[in-house]
Design a protein around this motif. Structure first.
Motif, PDB file in Angstrom:
ATOM      1  N   UNK A 192     -32.186  32.687  -6.361  1.00  5.66           N
ATOM      2  CA  UNK A 192     -31.954  31.492  -7.184  1.00  5.66           C
ATOM      3  C   UNK A 192     -30.469  31.126  -7.209  1.00  5.66           C
ATOM      4  N   UNK A 193     -29.609  32.132  -7.412  1.00  4.62           N
ATOM      5  CA  UNK A 193     -28.179  31.870  -7.575  1.00  4.62           C
ATOM      6  C   UNK A 193     -27.533  31.463  -6.265  1.00  4.62           C
ATOM      7  N   UNK A 194     -27.843  32.189  -5.172  1.00  4.83           N
ATOM      8  CA  UNK A 194     -27.126  31.974  -3.914  1.00  4.83           C
ATOM      9  C   UNK A 194     -27.909  31.141  -2.912  1.00  4.83           C
ATOM     10  N   UNK A 195     -29.227  31.013  -3.097  1.00  8.77           N
ATOM     11  CA  UNK A 195     -30.029  30.199  -2.202  1.00  8.77           C
ATOM     12  C   UNK A 195     -30.281  28.824  -2.760  1.00  8.77           C
ATOM     13  N   UNK A 196     -30.849  28.813  -3.950  1.00 10.18           N
ATOM     14  CA  UNK A 196     -31.043  27.544  -4.641  1.00 10.18           C
ATOM     15  C   UNK A 196     -32.342  26.853  -4.313  1.00 10.18           C
ATOM     16  N   UNK A 197     -32.713  26.760  -3.052  1.00  8.40           N
ATOM     17  CA  UNK A 197     -33.905  26.021  -2.638  1.00  8.40           C
ATOM     18  C   UNK A 197     -34.747  26.882  -1.705  1.00  8.40           C
ATOM     19  N   UNK A 198     -36.000  26.439  -1.513  1.00 11.55           N
ATOM     20  CA  UNK A 198     -36.902  27.155  -0.615  1.00 11.55           C
ATOM     21  C   UNK A 198     -37.229  28.552  -1.101  1.00 11.55           C
ATOM     22  N   UNK A 199     -37.354  28.727  -2.414  1.00  7.47           N
ATOM     23  CA  UNK A 199     -37.606  30.054  -2.969  1.00  7.47           C
ATOM     24  C   UNK A 199     -39.031  30.486  -2.621  1.00  7.47           C
ATOM     25  N   UNK A 200     -39.177  31.695  -2.116  1.00  7.19           N
ATOM     26  CA  UNK A 200     -40.503  32.164  -1.707  1.00  7.19           C
ATOM     27  C   UNK A 200     -40.538  33.687  -1.752  1.00  7.19           C
ATOM     28  N   UNK A 201     -41.734  34.201  -2.022  1.00  5.80           N
ATOM     29  CA  UNK A 201     -41.995  35.640  -1.976  1.00  5.80           C
ATOM     30  C   UNK A 201     -43.294  35.840  -1.215  1.00  5.80           C
ATOM     31  N   UNK A 202     -43.278  36.710  -0.250  1.00  4.92           N
ATOM     32  CA  UNK A 202     -44.498  37.031   0.480  1.00  4.92           C
ATOM     33  C   UNK A 202     -44.625  38.543   0.624  1.00  4.92           C
ATOM     34  N   UNK A 203     -45.850  38.986   0.787  1.00  6.91           N
ATOM     35  CA  UNK A 203     -46.114  40.419   0.933  1.00  6.91           C
ATOM     36  C   UNK A 203     -47.185  40.610   1.995  1.00  6.91           C
ATOM     37  N   UNK A 204     -47.126  41.747   2.671  1.00  5.60           N
ATOM     38  CA  UNK A 204     -48.125  42.124   3.665  1.00  5.60           C
ATOM     39  C   UNK A 204     -48.050  43.635   3.864  1.00  5.60           C
ATOM     40  N   UNK A 205     -49.015  44.143   4.570  1.00  4.93           N
ATOM     41  CA  UNK A 205     -49.092  45.594   4.779  1.00  4.93           C
ATOM     42  C   UNK A 205     -49.503  45.886   6.201  1.00  4.93           C
ATOM     43  N   UNK A 206     -48.989  46.990   6.742  1.00  6.98           N
ATOM     44  CA  UNK A 206     -49.411  47.534   8.029  1.00  6.98           C
ATOM     45  C   UNK A 206     -49.949  48.941   7.788  1.00  6.98           C
ATOM     46  N   UNK A 207     -50.268  49.624   8.870  1.00  8.65           N
ATOM     47  CA  UNK A 207     -50.753  50.992   8.727  1.00  8.65           C
ATOM     48  C   UNK A 207     -49.660  51.935   8.232  1.00  8.65           C
ATOM     49  N   UNK A 208     -48.406  51.560   8.476  1.00  5.97           N
ATOM     50  CA  UNK A 208     -47.300  52.456   8.145  1.00  5.97           C
ATOM     51  C   UNK A 208     -46.623  52.124   6.822  1.00  5.97           C
ATOM     52  N   UNK A 209     -46.609  50.846   6.423  1.00  9.54           N
ATOM     53  CA  UNK A 209     -45.772  50.489   5.272  1.00  9.54           C
ATOM     54  C   UNK A 209     -46.293  49.231   4.599  1.00  9.54           C
TER      55      UNK A 209
END
Length: 451
Positions: A356-373
């Motif tokens: 928020x402070x240093x980016x300002x725009x295009x805020x996004x969070x994504x998550x995914x998983x593989x067999x290892x992590x």
């Protein structure tokens, strides 16, 4: 060029290198021993056997020449004499790679035998139908056109039968030596493996149990030094935490008194801009103190609990949305990961606050998983930094060039995030976001125990 090639060919582990070296030395010693046996023991023995055999053949040839014609026919019949050698008889025994030492001894025998026999008495070796040696005798004086081919049994010394047991015993002893060396090397490597595991635990912020110091002198010295280093680090960590806690307490007390004094000293009708500015500065000091305390603690004493990371991300995104900052969520189904709730919330909150402070725009969070992590990525569309600058941000008190215009920071935000990620056995990675901007990945390996 040769050195890098050698490094690529060598095994990676010390155990594999030592075993390979041991096997090579055992093989070299066996080859040298076999060479010495064949050249200095077996060859003279075979040559003596060939000389004796040549004397026997010469005596038989003289006997046939001196025998009267009438008696000679009966004698040659008993010796199975023939006018021509059979087709199975060859000038040299056929090569056999599986029994190369036997071929070597037979060739030595034939070479020595031909050296002791006259040139007009050739010898042929027959292997099919039984091991026999065909020798062409001189033709008798009364029948110079009819030389005799006589089959004679091959001496045992020329066949190399006695080496079978010796070579098998030598190979068995070599295998036993290699196996013994392997077991010894594994025993020596066990303290090194324990040292490696303990060092990794120390680097992740955990306090490992003291290493045993009852092994070999060299290993015991290394383990003792490691134990001393661990104790020194624990004392330094305790001193640091105590110092930060004392500083925080000693500074917050006068800050509280200052707030109270300001509130009591300012008249009701006075300009409130000074009060607002002073309150802002005091809030910044409080924030800085809290960041120091967060970095000093980072959740080591908090116990990990299995939980849903997506639920935590959605809750934080809802909190930020209430403050006017919308995060686009793209969350995949994640397996249950044990994590420290407060520490993980602090990690994600710091990353989202930085976006928020240093980016300002295009805020996004994504998550995914593989067999290892399991992966959690927080991104924005702010001005990107170079890879070197991004790595430097992991160190304490480092701030990017895009943070110079923002006040109130200490450069501990990403250091806290990095430390919490390592506390969970994971890591922090920086990636350029497709379409511009930056993504910060939190990588939490599956199956890695949180410390």
């Amino acid at each position: 060029m040769t050195r890098p090639l050698l490094h690529r060919l060598l095994p990676r582990t010390l155990l594999a290198r030592n075993i390979a070296l041991l096997i090579a030395l055992v093989m070299l010693s066996q080859v040298c021993a076999l060479g010495v046996l064949l050249h200095y023991v077996q060859r003279p023995r075979v040559e003596r056997a060939a000389a004796v055999f040549a004397t026997y053949v010469t005596t038989l040839d003289n006997l046939l020449a001196a025998t009267p014609p009438a008696a000679r026919q009966g004698l040659t019949a008993r010796l199975d004499a023939r006018a021509q050698a059979p087709d199975e008889a060859a000038a040299a025994p056929p090569p056999n790679l599986m029994r190369a030492y036997r071929t070597y001894q037979r060739n030595v025998f034939l070479e020595s035998l031909r050296a002791h026999l006259p040139a007009d008495m050739p010898a042929r070796w027959q292997t099919l139908g039984g091991q026999r040696l065909w020798i062409r005798m001189h033709a008798p004086a009364d029948a110079p056109q009819t030389p005799y081919w006589i089959a004679l049994p091959i001496p045992e010394d020329a066949q190399g039968n006695g080496l079978d047991a010796a070579i098998l015993l030598s190979l068995g002893l070599g295998a036993l030596a290699a196996l013994t060396g392997y077991l010894i090397q594994r025993h020596l490597n066990r303290p090194l493996q324990e040292l490696t595991r303990a060092a990794r635990r120390v680097s992740a912020g955990e306090t490992p149990a003291p290493l045993p110091t009852d092994g070999p002198t060299e290993i015991a010295a290394v383990s003792g030094a490691f134990n001393q280093m661990t104790q020194a680090l624990q004392q330094a960590e305790a001193t640091r935490a105590l110092m930060l806690a004392g500083i925080s307490h000693d500074i917050r007390t006068p800050l509280t008194k200052l707030r109270l004094s300001m509130a009591m000293a300012m008249p009701n009708d006075s300009d409130s801009s000074f009060v607002v500015a002073a309150e802002s500065y005091l809030d910044q000091i409080e924030t800085i103190l809290q960041q120091f305390m967060d970095y000093a603690g980072s959740g080591e004493r908090e116990q990990p609990e299995p939980g849903d990371l997506n639920a935590l991300i959605e809750r934080l995104a809802g909190d930020f949305a209430g403050l006017g900052h919308e995060f686009e969520l793209s969350l995949a189904t994640l397996p249950a990961v044990p994590y420290r709730p407060i520490s993980m919330m602090r990690l994600l909150m710091n990353l989202m606050q930085n976006a928020i402070v240093y980016g300002g725009s295009g805020l996004a969070v994504r998550s995914w998983a593989t067999r290892e992590a399991v992966y959690v990525a927080v991104g924005d569309r702010g001005k990107g930094l170079s890879a070197q600058e991004l790595e430097q941000l992991k160190a304490p008190f480092q701030r990017g060039r895009n943070a110079r215009t923002h006040s109130g920071g200490t450069g501990l935000g990403l250091a806290i995030v990095e430390r919490i990620a390592r506390l969970h056995g994971g890591s922090l990675e920086f990636h350029t976001r497709e379409g511009g901007g930056l993504e910060v990945w939190v990588v939490l390996p599956l199956g890695a125990s949180t410390r």
